[in-house]
Design an enzyme around this catalytic site. Structure first.
Site, PDB file in Angstrom:
ATOM      1  N   TYR A  70       0.819  -1.209   0.000  1.00  0.00           N
ATOM      2  CA  TYR A  70       0.000   0.000   0.000  1.00  0.00           C
ATOM      3  C   TYR A  70       0.855   1.261   0.000  1.00  0.00           C
ATOM      4  O   TYR A  70       0.461   2.281  -0.556  1.00  0.00           O
ATOM      5  CB  TYR A  70      -0.989  -0.028   1.173  1.00  0.00           C
ATOM      6  CG  TYR A  70      -2.269  -0.682   0.734  1.00  0.00           C
ATOM      7  CD1 TYR A  70      -3.222   0.052   0.022  1.00  0.00           C
ATOM      8  CD2 TYR A  70      -2.501  -2.025   0.934  1.00  0.00           C
ATOM      9  CE1 TYR A  70      -4.377  -0.550  -0.444  1.00  0.00           C
ATOM     10  CE2 TYR A  70      -3.652  -2.633   0.467  1.00  0.00           C
ATOM     11  CZ  TYR A  70      -4.594  -1.885  -0.222  1.00  0.00           C
ATOM     12  OH  TYR A  70      -5.727  -2.471  -0.700  1.00  0.00           O
ATOM     13  N   HIS A  76      -6.362  -2.514   6.349  1.00  0.00           N
ATOM     14  CA  HIS A  76      -5.671  -3.514   5.538  1.00  0.00           C
ATOM     15  C   HIS A  76      -4.753  -4.411   6.368  1.00  0.00           C
ATOM     16  O   HIS A  76      -3.980  -5.197   5.815  1.00  0.00           O
ATOM     17  CB  HIS A  76      -4.879  -2.839   4.427  1.00  0.00           C
ATOM     18  CG  HIS A  76      -5.761  -2.210   3.405  1.00  0.00           C
ATOM     19  ND1 HIS A  76      -6.681  -2.929   2.687  1.00  0.00           N
ATOM     20  CD2 HIS A  76      -5.883  -0.928   2.984  1.00  0.00           C
ATOM     21  CE1 HIS A  76      -7.339  -2.125   1.863  1.00  0.00           C
ATOM     22  NE2 HIS A  76      -6.886  -0.902   2.036  1.00  0.00           N
TER      23      HIS A  76
END
Lengths: 744, 744
Positions: free
Chosen positions: B269, B422
């Site tokens: 990410y 996440h």
């Protein structure tokens, strides 16, 4: 060749042109001189020489180790003896190239260690082979040993005193050769790759010693062997082929290959089998030039080499049919030896030089030197492979194999004879490859060759119960029973028949074969077309499989795809809380059943992702058809199977039926860009318009075009005219198969 | 930074040095001149220019397509709009480089198509996101669009008439920016990578239009947002972090990274998140040089770029922790942009240029041109990666991650904060990589990013029920329940603690961390050592995992190995005729139980083969320990999981225990040579001599040496002296950990 002719040939051969010069087998005095003078003109060979010299220098430092034989393949004594024969062979050659006595001395000392041990050896203690060896668990490895040791001996022959030679010959080589021949007729007197090694081993030491008695055995076999025709080997193959009386090296050349050089066991074994052919051939070429061994049977060894190279996928891996371990390829030691020797013997074969350029390594002999010279200023050139068909059997009439090639896609189709003990029950199966790898796989053998942890590297039990069974392949299974009841004896009686092939069109290739013997009262007929068309991103596979039975049967068509399932057009919900085997025998017991669903009549689709590519199968089903998803790995207590996925199309209770499948490779996906390109196939519809024992008319379409396939199933005459009227439509065409593309 | 300080900065910024020249964001007038003059000095850039020109010429020929938004990711309208913004960005840049009006016209026409459509758009019909967009299913993609469209607009600004500009700004850009900010505060006013995109998008169009109102929002966030602190996003993460009031781009810089540039969600990410930081940073650098954005927070963007590069395995792939899709690597578009820009801004950072040399491609801007010039005569140089530790959290105090590097082996250890929506529940887990690939894997996310067939490319249900759960990772599970009960809210309260690290020794690296919060009343302490020693072929992993509980618990330690099981020293017979899930929740329901066996007290071994290498685990068990073999894929109706293997060591009914595992990578096997080299590990014994809450003393040995590990668990002072007497043996050492090698 009859017996009288042979006797004449033997006399001629023995009396004439034996050159007693040493070395004289795979290396010659003249060759050595040439190589040493031109080393700088052959950089690849020079590099090889340096590598070998480093390796042997290291071994000389470590000393010689000749242990009492004890272990299976993968175990210590096995691996040590395997290394020993390679090291002495290399040391012998090094002695010739460098004239440094230390290499000759190393080979000599090692040979004497063996000569001290050999007379006291009884059979290898493992006793697990149909032909147990002395140094290794099987005679086959003993023959390997002698093939290399003979060449080592030849190289240091002149370094040894006459007395030393006499001792080695009397105490080691002659008993060794006798053990492999007279004492093991089942191993020596057979038409089989094992026997080729045996013949070559005995022949090479015969040539090294100038022993005509042994040479005659090597070339023509034992005069009598007393083998029982019911005897089988460890792989379940029969020792003797019915009606075959000949044996020995020349008989192997006569009977091992089809006229175009195909080998019944398939390319993986052909790669292994060809090596003794070439080494002994090379020695005969040098020592018995009158025999013209490389001209024998219309240059059969050249053809065998070429067929091997042609039977590689886009990555250069051999198509892994039968008992093949996957991943073996054209850079294997045996193929380097073969390609270099054929380049050297047949100097006009320029395409072979392209293969050599891709191998990036050369043989450690005069042929390797020759090729290294040729490659000095040549860059790598990818050899061009065409679509091929190889008839199987001595006359090329026992079915065959074929590779359809279109774009970067290779379709391998198998309808050959059974392939003896290493054969799989997989008539009319195919596998599909593209530049990214295997798309539809052949499982290959259930085996880890030479890996001790996995049963000493031998075949694992699941090779027989799964790997060889029909359901492990991409072909039809009737009533959940393997072809020929899974019995080699039945399978060897008949082979499938080529029905039609057409490689002439630049945009598509066609192959078709039939089999009426795999199942009693069932006729099978498969038609495969690989079509390249501007409408499709990659070549499209058209697969028609027609089955006709005299009674109602259950028909399964497995497809072992590679990758992850993306989407199905029908329900295929995987069992969530329990898995059971799909069946109880013929390989079905090794497949976990993940789902089993009924299909509706009409089209269905399955989309998967493998090797960074998307694939879609478009099928055409009848109302009662079923679709099974499965995964290998059931009844596999020792984790011997890969957990590979399969889907199976099932038609139950039918006496005739046609599977009509289209496989598109249409898209790619990268985990770096994360952009799927063309993730969906573009075929929107497919249909069988007509199918009976005479004709099949089918079609498929995308948004703009419709393609028709017209196929005549009973008449493969290329000039025959066919006509068929279906309702208001009339179809007429000339020849077996016609493809028609129309605008919608 | 407090609110007063901000207001002053805003005033300063808005009043000063705004350069109204166009282009002025990521391309400048001066830059364009330099590039066009020096194109031949920058071959990689020239190549990139040619590629882009070919691509855009093709698109101009095909015409513009701006469809009414409809599809999810992977679908047609989604992909078309994604392509559109890239194409108009490229066309804009091309116009600057070539001065060919056709490129400006193409971008202009496309922008006008959007301006015609935009006012009539209501929210995207999918309505599946916590912040639904207009052009795409989520505002995030709309922000992506504006980031690129702003740069396109900047490039053709002078080509447009004032009237045209007014129309685009009034009908498209201002409403677009307002939609992303005022109308979507949950999306805009958050500390999160989504919001960074939002801030950058609004900021870039503000700079292009010289709109100070929007720029202030972009830099400092909305003044009020009214977000409920309980709100969560689609990934289950909380919109607001407790106690965090700041928002906007500068707050993202303050709060997104640790002081050394680590990003809580992990490198996958971070790679995505860093792009808007850099693009908007680049534009601020050009338009608002006084802001010195690349010096901000002690060069935080440089540190973020370097930490990303350091968090790659030996193949350059990011360690796939948390919701990462595997296979993303340093050649991703965002990394090329980052590396080139950092090279351009920080001209002394020569190691970055090595990374650029490996990327083989440059950014399509002035930074890319700069790097292409530098690479003109430079060959590829593999960047050197050292062992690293990154503290997590704004102050670097919320646990962290570490990579131990020894030889070609990378051990990644995770003891960071949860990583928001996440994050995975995987405290104290590790994964192991070597030059051949993943040896012990992190499963990564259960998702096919952008692949429409798999739920439109979104996270699949099994990501939550399996991918995030503790048992899917290589760390301890207590009582078959995930850490923090699988709840983000609990996990975000506390992070694990670094206990000890030592990267100073050239032959071994040590990392150790503790966690007392993952499970109530359970303390966990892991110690990992990567040891390179001449006795071993490859670096050896020493893994000690100590668990102390206040009541009796069941402790599972899964290891997700990659490859095929070769051999176990104990019975591990796989279930032959039925498979069931291992459990019913916390991910256990997704694992098929293949075997479950009791271990005897003492050593056990497991040998496997993966990526052409052999590995051996040597474990040490107590009498009641169990060993489970499993495979992912149960309760997976849609075939979303990979069928990867795992083994689980289980200690039941204990209140304290230590797992002591050694993993050797010791051999290779090639399917071409078929020769296994060192197929067996060489450790013959391992033992825990002492283990309590204060000290662990353990050892292992091969045939000739014994290694001891002395470890102090309660005192990590490097100068502390430790002493322990066990029977007749006395152990004393200084510092937390000592390794001792002795001859047997």
């Amino acid at each position: 060749m009859n017996r009288v002719l042979r006797s004449i040939l033997v006399l001629m051969l023995m009396s004439s042109n034996t050159q007693a010069q040493h070395p004289g087998l795979t290396l010659t005095k003249g060759g050595v001189e040439k190589i040493m003078a031109g080393l700088n003109e052959a950089p690849l060979f020079k590099k090889e020489l340096q590598l070998v010299q480093n390796e042997i220098d290291r071994q000389i430092e470590r000393g010689i180790d000749v242990p009492i034989p004890k272990d299976m393949a993968g175990g210590y004594t096995h691996e040590q003896h395997k290394n020993n024969y390679k090291w002495m062979y290399k040391a012998g050659n090094l002695y010739q190239f460098t004239r440094d006595d230390k290499y000759a001395e190393y080979a000599k000392q090692m040979l004497f260690e063996y000569s001290k041990m050999y007379p006291s050896l009884s059979l290898h203690p493992t006793n697990r082979s149909y032909a147990t060896g002395k140094i290794f668990w099987q005679c086959l490895n003993d023959a390997n040993w002698l093939v290399f040791a003979s060449q080592a001996y030849d190289c240091i022959y002149d370094y040894l005193s006459k007395q030393e030679r006499n001792r080695l010959e009397a105490e080691l080589f002659v008993p060794f050769a006798n053990f492999l021949s007279e004492e093991n007729p089942r191993f020596f007197n057979r038409i089989h790759n094992h026997s080729t090694w045996a013949n070559a081993a005995v022949g090479l030491i015969a040539l090294a010693m100038d022993n005509d008695t042994l040479l005659e055995k090597a070339l023509y076999g034992l005069k009598s062997d007393g083998i029982n025709p019911e005897e089988i080997d460890n792989d379940g193959g029969f020792i003797k082929k019915e009606g075959v009386l000949e044996a020995g090296f020349l008989a192997q050349l006569d009977l091992s290959f089809s006229p175009e050089g195909y080998f019944s066991e398939g390319p993986y074994y052909q790669r292994y089998a060809i090596f003794p052919f070439l080494v002994f051939g090379h020695a005969l070429h040098n020592k018995k030039p009158d025999l013209k061994i490389f001209e024998y049977r219309d240059q059969i060894l050249l053809k065998a080499t070429k067929s091997l190279l042609n039977l590689t996928d886009p990555h250069g891996n051999f198509f892994p049919i039968n008992d093949a371990q996957k991943g073996m390829n054209f850079t294997a030691f045996e193929l380097i030896t073969a390609v270099d020797l054929m380049c050297y013997i047949f100097k006009d074969e320029s395409s072979l030089l392209n293969w050599a350029s891709m191998q990036r390594s050369v043989a450690f002999n005069e042929a390797g030197y020759y090729v290294a010279q040729k490659l000095k200023d040549k860059s790598q050139v990818n050899p061009i492979k065409e679509s091929v068909y190889y008839g199987d059997g001595v006359n090329g009439m026992d079915g065959g194999v074929s590779v359809l090639r279109q774009g970067n896609t290779d379709l391998f189709f198998k309808f050959s004879s059974h392939g003896m003990g290493h054969g799989h029950f997989d008539r009319l199966s195919y596998s599909l490859f593209d530049s990214s790898g295997e798309a539809i796989q052949d499982y290959g053998a259930v085996r880890w060759v030479n890996v001790d942890q996995k049963a000493g590297g031998r075949y694992l039990p699941e090779n027989k119960t799964f790997g060889k069974q029909t359901v492990a392949h991409n072909t039809v299974v009737i009533n959940e029973t393997s072809q020929c009841e899974g019995k080699v004896k039945i399978a060897e009686n008949h082979s499938p028949d080529l029905y039609h092939k057409d490689f002439t069109n630049p945009n598509y290739k066609i192959i078709s074969a039939r089999d009426d013997d795999a199942y009693a009262n069932v006729d099978m007929h498969r038609i495969l077309v690989l079509l390249e068309d501007e409408d499709f991103h990659e070549p499209l596979l058209i697969d028609l499989f027609a089955v006709n039975a005299q009674e109602k049967v259950k028909v399964d068509l497995p497809l072992w795809y590679q990758g992850a399932l993306m989407q199905t057009s029908f329900n295929a919900t995987k069992s969530t809380t329990a898995l059971e085997p799909l069946g109880s025998s013929y390989g079905y017991q090794h497949i976990w059943k993940e789902s089993k669903e009924s299909l509706e009549a009409g089209n269905f689709k399955l989309n998967w992702f493998g090797n960074n590519r998307f694939y879609t199968l478009t099928g055409f089903s009848n109302a009662s058809d079923e679709f099974i998803m499965g995964r290998a790995g059931a009844n596999d207590p020792n984790y011997n199977l890969r957990n590979d996925p399969v889907f199976i199309q099932r038609k139950s209770n039918i006496d005739h039926g046609v599977f009509f499948n289209l496989i598109e490779s249409h898209g790619v996906y990268s985990t770096v860009t994360e952009i799927p390109i063309n993730p969906y196939g573009q075929i929107v519809k497919s249909e069988i318009h007509h199918a009976d024992e005479k004709y099949i008319i089918c079609s498929f379409s995308n948004e703009v075009h419709q393609w028709f396939v017209y196929f005549a199933r009973e008449d493969s005459n290329p000039d025959a005219n066919h006509q068929l009227t279906l309702g208001e439509d009339s179809f007429s065409w000339k020849g077996t198969c016609k493809l028609v593309k129309t605008k919608i």
